[in-house]
Design a protein around this motif. Structure first.
Motif, PDB file in Angstrom:
ATOM      1  N   LEU A  54       0.876  -1.182   0.000  1.00 22.62           N
ATOM      2  CA  LEU A  54       0.000   0.000   0.000  1.00 22.62           C
ATOM      3  C   LEU A  54       0.903   1.218   0.000  1.00 22.62           C
ATOM      4  O   LEU A  54       1.820   1.313   0.811  1.00 22.62           O
ATOM      5  CB  LEU A  54      -0.866  -0.023   1.265  1.00 22.62           C
ATOM      6  CG  LEU A  54      -1.776   1.166   1.556  1.00 22.62           C
ATOM      7  CD1 LEU A  54      -2.935   1.207   0.578  1.00 22.62           C
ATOM      8  CD2 LEU A  54      -2.320   1.077   2.978  1.00 22.62           C
ATOM      9  N   ILE A  55       0.666   2.119  -0.946  1.00 20.90           N
ATOM     10  CA  ILE A  55       1.522   3.321  -0.977  1.00 20.90           C
ATOM     11  C   ILE A  55       0.753   4.519  -0.435  1.00 20.90           C
ATOM     12  O   ILE A  55      -0.464   4.482  -0.310  1.00 20.90           O
ATOM     13  CB  ILE A  55       2.073   3.618  -2.401  1.00 20.90           C
ATOM     14  CG1 ILE A  55       0.933   3.809  -3.392  1.00 20.90           C
ATOM     15  CG2 ILE A  55       3.030   2.544  -2.846  1.00 20.90           C
ATOM     16  CD1 ILE A  55       1.401   4.184  -4.781  1.00 20.90           C
ATOM     17  N   GLU A  56       1.504   5.553  -0.086  1.00 21.67           N
ATOM     18  CA  GLU A  56       0.932   6.757   0.541  1.00 21.67           C
ATOM     19  C   GLU A  56      -0.276   7.280  -0.223  1.00 21.67           C
ATOM     20  O   GLU A  56      -0.232   7.405  -1.443  1.00 21.67           O
ATOM     21  CB  GLU A  56       1.994   7.852   0.597  1.00 21.67           C
ATOM     22  CG  GLU A  56       2.665   7.984   1.941  1.00 21.67           C
ATOM     23  CD  GLU A  56       3.735   9.044   1.909  1.00 21.67           C
ATOM     24  OE1 GLU A  56       3.459  10.152   2.369  1.00 21.67           O
ATOM     25  OE2 GLU A  56       4.838   8.739   1.415  1.00 21.67           O
ATOM     26  N   GLY A  57      -1.323   7.606   0.490  1.00 18.61           N
ATOM     27  CA  GLY A  57      -2.497   8.240  -0.107  1.00 18.61           C
ATOM     28  C   GLY A  57      -3.382   7.322  -0.934  1.00 18.61           C
ATOM     29  O   GLY A  57      -4.389   7.759  -1.490  1.00 18.61           O
ATOM     30  N   GLN A  58      -3.014   6.051  -1.012  1.00 16.02           N
ATOM     31  CA  GLN A  58      -3.773   5.117  -1.842  1.00 16.02           C
ATOM     32  C   GLN A  58      -4.905   4.469  -1.034  1.00 16.02           C
ATOM     33  O   GLN A  58      -4.793   4.314   0.179  1.00 16.02           O
ATOM     34  CB  GLN A  58      -2.799   4.028  -2.314  1.00 16.02           C
ATOM     35  CG  GLN A  58      -3.322   3.156  -3.423  1.00 16.02           C
ATOM     36  CD  GLN A  58      -2.294   2.112  -3.838  1.00 16.02           C
ATOM     37  OE1 GLN A  58      -1.585   1.563  -2.990  1.00 16.02           O
ATOM     38  NE2 GLN A  58      -2.215   1.838  -5.119  1.00 16.02           N
ATOM     39  N   THR A  62      -5.305   3.911   2.916  1.00 14.46           N
ATOM     40  CA  THR A  62      -6.453   3.251   3.516  1.00 14.46           C
ATOM     41  C   THR A  62      -6.645   1.842   2.974  1.00 14.46           C
ATOM     42  O   THR A  62      -6.470   1.596   1.781  1.00 14.46           O
ATOM     43  CB  THR A  62      -7.736   4.070   3.235  1.00 14.46           C
ATOM     44  OG1 THR A  62      -7.560   5.372   3.760  1.00 14.46           O
ATOM     45  CG2 THR A  62      -8.957   3.423   3.846  1.00 14.46           C
ATOM     46  N   ILE A  63      -6.999   0.946   3.885  1.00 15.31           N
ATOM     47  CA  ILE A  63      -7.454  -0.378   3.447  1.00 15.31           C
ATOM     48  C   ILE A  63      -8.884  -0.535   3.897  1.00 15.31           C
ATOM     49  O   ILE A  63      -9.203  -0.372   5.079  1.00 15.31           O
ATOM     50  CB  ILE A  63      -6.570  -1.490   4.030  1.00 15.31           C
ATOM     51  CG1 ILE A  63      -5.184  -1.361   3.440  1.00 15.31           C
ATOM     52  CG2 ILE A  63      -7.169  -2.855   3.724  1.00 15.31           C
ATOM     53  CD1 ILE A  63      -4.300  -2.519   3.678  1.00 15.31           C
ATOM     54  N   ILE A  66     -15.302  -0.915  -5.874  1.00 19.89           N
ATOM     55  CA  ILE A  66     -14.862  -0.248  -7.105  1.00 19.89           C
ATOM     56  C   ILE A  66     -15.015   1.266  -6.984  1.00 19.89           C
ATOM     57  O   ILE A  66     -14.154   2.027  -7.423  1.00 19.89           O
ATOM     58  CB  ILE A  66     -15.678  -0.748  -8.321  1.00 19.89           C
ATOM     59  CG1 ILE A  66     -15.547  -2.261  -8.461  1.00 19.89           C
ATOM     60  CG2 ILE A  66     -15.215  -0.061  -9.604  1.00 19.89           C
ATOM     61  CD1 ILE A  66     -16.573  -2.875  -9.387  1.00 19.89           C
ATOM     62  N   SER A  67     -16.112   1.700  -6.341  1.00 23.26           N
ATOM     63  CA  SER A  67     -16.403   3.134  -6.319  1.00 23.26           C
ATOM     64  C   SER A  67     -15.422   3.915  -5.460  1.00 23.26           C
ATOM     65  O   SER A  67     -15.202   5.089  -5.704  1.00 23.26           O
ATOM     66  CB  SER A  67     -17.835   3.382  -5.855  1.00 23.26           C
ATOM     67  OG  SER A  67     -17.957   3.103  -4.481  1.00 23.26           O
ATOM     68  N   ILE A  68     -14.835   3.269  -4.462  1.00 25.03           N
ATOM     69  CA  ILE A  68     -14.008   4.028  -3.517  1.00 25.03           C
ATOM     70  C   ILE A  68     -12.505   3.818  -3.708  1.00 25.03           C
ATOM     71  O   ILE A  68     -11.702   4.672  -3.368  1.00 25.03           O
ATOM     72  CB  ILE A  68     -14.439   3.700  -2.057  1.00 25.03           C
ATOM     73  CG1 ILE A  68     -14.032   4.841  -1.103  1.00 25.03           C
ATOM     74  CG2 ILE A  68     -13.917   2.377  -1.583  1.00 25.03           C
ATOM     75  CD1 ILE A  68     -14.688   4.751   0.243  1.00 25.03           C
ATOM     76  N   ALA A  69     -12.113   2.653  -4.281  1.00 24.57           N
ATOM     77  CA  ALA A  69     -10.709   2.252  -4.198  1.00 24.57           C
ATOM     78  C   ALA A  69      -9.899   2.577  -5.453  1.00 24.57           C
ATOM     79  O   ALA A  69     -10.431   2.742  -6.546  1.00 24.57           O
ATOM     80  CB  ALA A  69     -10.625   0.760  -3.915  1.00 24.57           C
ATOM     81  N   ILE A  94      -5.570  -8.763  -8.460  1.00 19.62           N
ATOM     82  CA  ILE A  94      -5.594  -7.367  -8.023  1.00 19.62           C
ATOM     83  C   ILE A  94      -5.984  -6.507  -9.219  1.00 19.62           C
ATOM     84  O   ILE A  94      -5.370  -6.589 -10.282  1.00 19.62           O
ATOM     85  CB  ILE A  94      -4.227  -6.912  -7.482  1.00 19.62           C
ATOM     86  CG1 ILE A  94      -3.830  -7.774  -6.269  1.00 19.62           C
ATOM     87  CG2 ILE A  94      -4.264  -5.440  -7.092  1.00 19.62           C
ATOM     88  CD1 ILE A  94      -2.519  -7.407  -5.628  1.00 19.62           C
ATOM     89  N   TYR A  95      -7.053  -5.735  -9.069  1.00 18.41           N
ATOM     90  CA  TYR A  95      -7.509  -4.857 -10.153  1.00 18.41           C
ATOM     91  C   TYR A  95      -7.063  -3.437  -9.876  1.00 18.41           C
ATOM     92  O   TYR A  95      -7.305  -2.912  -8.791  1.00 18.41           O
ATOM     93  CB  TYR A  95      -9.036  -4.872 -10.242  1.00 18.41           C
ATOM     94  CG  TYR A  95      -9.608  -6.184 -10.716  1.00 18.41           C
ATOM     95  CD1 TYR A  95      -9.865  -6.387 -12.069  1.00 18.41           C
ATOM     96  CD2 TYR A  95      -9.901  -7.201  -9.821  1.00 18.41           C
ATOM     97  CE1 TYR A  95     -10.393  -7.588 -12.513  1.00 18.41           C
ATOM     98  CE2 TYR A  95     -10.422  -8.408 -10.253  1.00 18.41           C
ATOM     99  CZ  TYR A  95     -10.663  -8.587 -11.594  1.00 18.41           C
ATOM    100  OH  TYR A  95     -11.174  -9.780 -12.029  1.00 18.41           O
TER     101      TYR A  95
END
Lengths: 265, 249
Positions: B30-34, B180-181, B191-194, B210-211
């Motif tokens: 997970l990278i910053e802000g993702q 965020t996870i 899909i709408s948030i990530a 992983i999409y």
């Protein structure tokens, strides 16, 4: 809307007053029938006494200030029993809550102690703890402490596990979980434990006073029985009922205050 | 920069002497802000991944690298009924003994800009479901975590509130720039948030696919706008197929 609401409030208050009046009426009818039966010699007022005889005896005791001495001693012992018993009971429950090993170790003993009629041990406890106030208070504590431990412990462990997890996600320790979640969420439950303890403590104090005492409501009842002054026995029981009710009502007001404060009622 | 990295992580549970494999060889970063969404069949160990990240559980195999504090938000808001909104929000600060002027100012700022200005002294019972959820999010953000874990944060809400709260939370997360996870069983929500959606297999859970979510959107992205983008449906169908493959087996 506002009007409607006011009307509802009025109706609600009216119902409350009606209920109280009915309760008082019921009591008066009961006393009236009792008095009537005694006067008509349907019941023997030597054995059953009568409200008027009890009342005049009570006046006599009030005039000589003697009743207050007895009330003071019994109330003092009862309150002492409630405070010490509840405090140590809850303290032990906290220890059991904080350590699963200890709680598992003591569980069967607590269950057995709870099932045991503690009053059976009262004579020994009075010999151990002394025949004065200390012995009587110990009897009262012995009656209420075990049930306090068991119910407080059960309240403590039934706190929402997810809420504990939430606090743990902030790295909370056991002490913080207890002071910030377990204790405040169980405040009302602890008050209701104390409410139950009032009755328990009175049982202990009266039994203790039956066994050894030179004063107190239990002493009055015992003495009255021994000299066949049944008016005195009845008076003792009524004074006891009034004292217990006032104490109960005090805690009840406290409970309502906290419930309201949290918007739960 | 990576704020979180799973290196070949497995997790077994012991259940009455039998070992139960829950996670197997999980690897992602997970990278910053993702924002990463994790979805999968129920009981596939989605929540276990969050519990591993937060340190409530330890991995049986592999390592997890995290940097900074972790904020965990749950499906239910877990607000304390005996504390008002402000006192609920600062409970994390209290526990971590981080109650100072700076942090309190920050909390006040967040309450002000996220629509709770007039409710600081209100009790949770006086708030709507959406507001309660916002309070819970601010409570989580108050300790300034660098990683945010959301466990089905919208599942307890009704559909309309869910869409609104989802937009609100997205705005807050993006504004506060939190990695965020989010764990969810709702594909459309994922899909709408990530930025990335991780699809897990049934137990023992492995990463199936992983999409990377790339949507064509006018202006600033919001979860609601995402739902209307032209690629949305094809992502949905792909993930739906991926999840239902297993059931035919």
């Amino acid at each position: 809307m506002m009007n409607n609401c006011n009307i509802q409030l009025k109706v609600y208050k009216k119902q409350k007053v009606k209920l109280l009046l009915s309760q008082i009426l019921l009591l008066i009818i009961f006393l009236f029938i009792w008095e009537l039966l005694a006067r008509l010699n349907v019941i023997d007022d030597f054995l059953f006494s009568s409200p008027s005889k009890i009342f005049s005896l009570l006046l006599e005791y009030i005039k000589t200030n003697e009743i207050f001495k007895h009330i003071w001693i019994s109330v003092y012992e009862t309150v002492l029993g409630i405070i010490i018993g509840s405090f140590f009971g809850i303290l032990i429950a906290i220890i059991l809550w904080s350590n699963e090993k200890i709680s598992k170790l003591f569980e069967p003993f607590l269950v057995i102690l709870n099932a045991l009629p503690k009053t059976a041990l009262a004579p020994i406890m009075i010999i151990w703890a002394g025949t004065g106030t200390s012995g009587i208070v110990v009897v009262s504590i012995s009656i209420l402490i075990v049930i306090t431990i068991i119910s407080a412990y059960n309240y403590f462990i039934s706190v929402d596990k997810e809420k504990i997890k939430m606090l743990k996600s902030f790295n909370a320790n056991k002490f913080q979980i207890f002071t910030k979640l377990v204790l405040p969420s169980n405040l009302i439950n602890i008050i209701s434990i104390i409410k139950i303890n009032i009755g328990m403590s009175w049982v202990g104090v009266i039994v203790g006073e039956f066994l050894v005492s030179r004063a107190g409501i239990g002493y009055l009842i015992m003495y009255g029985g021994q000299v066949f002054k049944l008016d005195l026995v009845m008076m003792g029981v009524i004074v006891l009922a009034i004292c217990a009710y006032i104490m109960w009502k005090g805690i009840d007001i406290l409970e309502n205050y906290f419930s309201k404060k949290r918007g739960m009622k | 920069m990576d704020v979180l990295k799973f290196n070949n992580v497995s997790k077994d549970y012991c259940n009455k002497g039998e070992s139960l494999e829950v996670l197997k060889n999980i690897e992602f970063n997970l990278i910053e802000g993702q924002i990463i969404a994790i979805t999968g069949p129920s009981g596939s160990g989605k929540t276990t991944i969050l519990n591993l990240i937060s340190g409530l559980l330890k991995p049986s195999k592999g390592t997890i690298e995290t940097s900074g504090e972790i904020g965990y938000m749950f499906q239910r808001d877990h607000l304390f009924e005996w504390r008002n909104v402000f006192d609920n929000v600062i409970i994390g600060l209290e526990i971590k003994k981080m109650l100072n002027d700076d942090n309190l100012k920050k909390v006040n700022r967040m309450l002000d800009i996220y629509g709770l200005k007039d409710f600081k002294n209100s009790y949770p019972s006086e708030l709507s479901g959406g507001m309660r959820q916002r309070v819970a999010l601010i409570r989580t953000l108050a300790v300034n975590p660098s990683i945010l874990l959301l466990d089905e944060p919208f599942a307890a809400l009704d559909y309309q509130t869910k869409l609104k709260v989802c937009d609100d939370m997205y705005k807050i997360i993006k504004k506060e720039k939190k990695a965020t996870i989010i764990v969810t069983h709702d594909i459309t929500e994922a899909i709408s948030i990530a930025d990335k959606v991780i699809v897990l297999s049934p137990r023992p859970a492995k990463i199936k696919k992983i999409y990377d979510i790339n949507l064509t959107i006018d202006g600033e992205r919001t979860p609601f706008k995402s739902r209307n983008s032209k690629e949305f449906k094809s992502y949905f169908n792909a993930i739906w197929k991926e999840l239902n493959n297993d059931e035919q087996l």
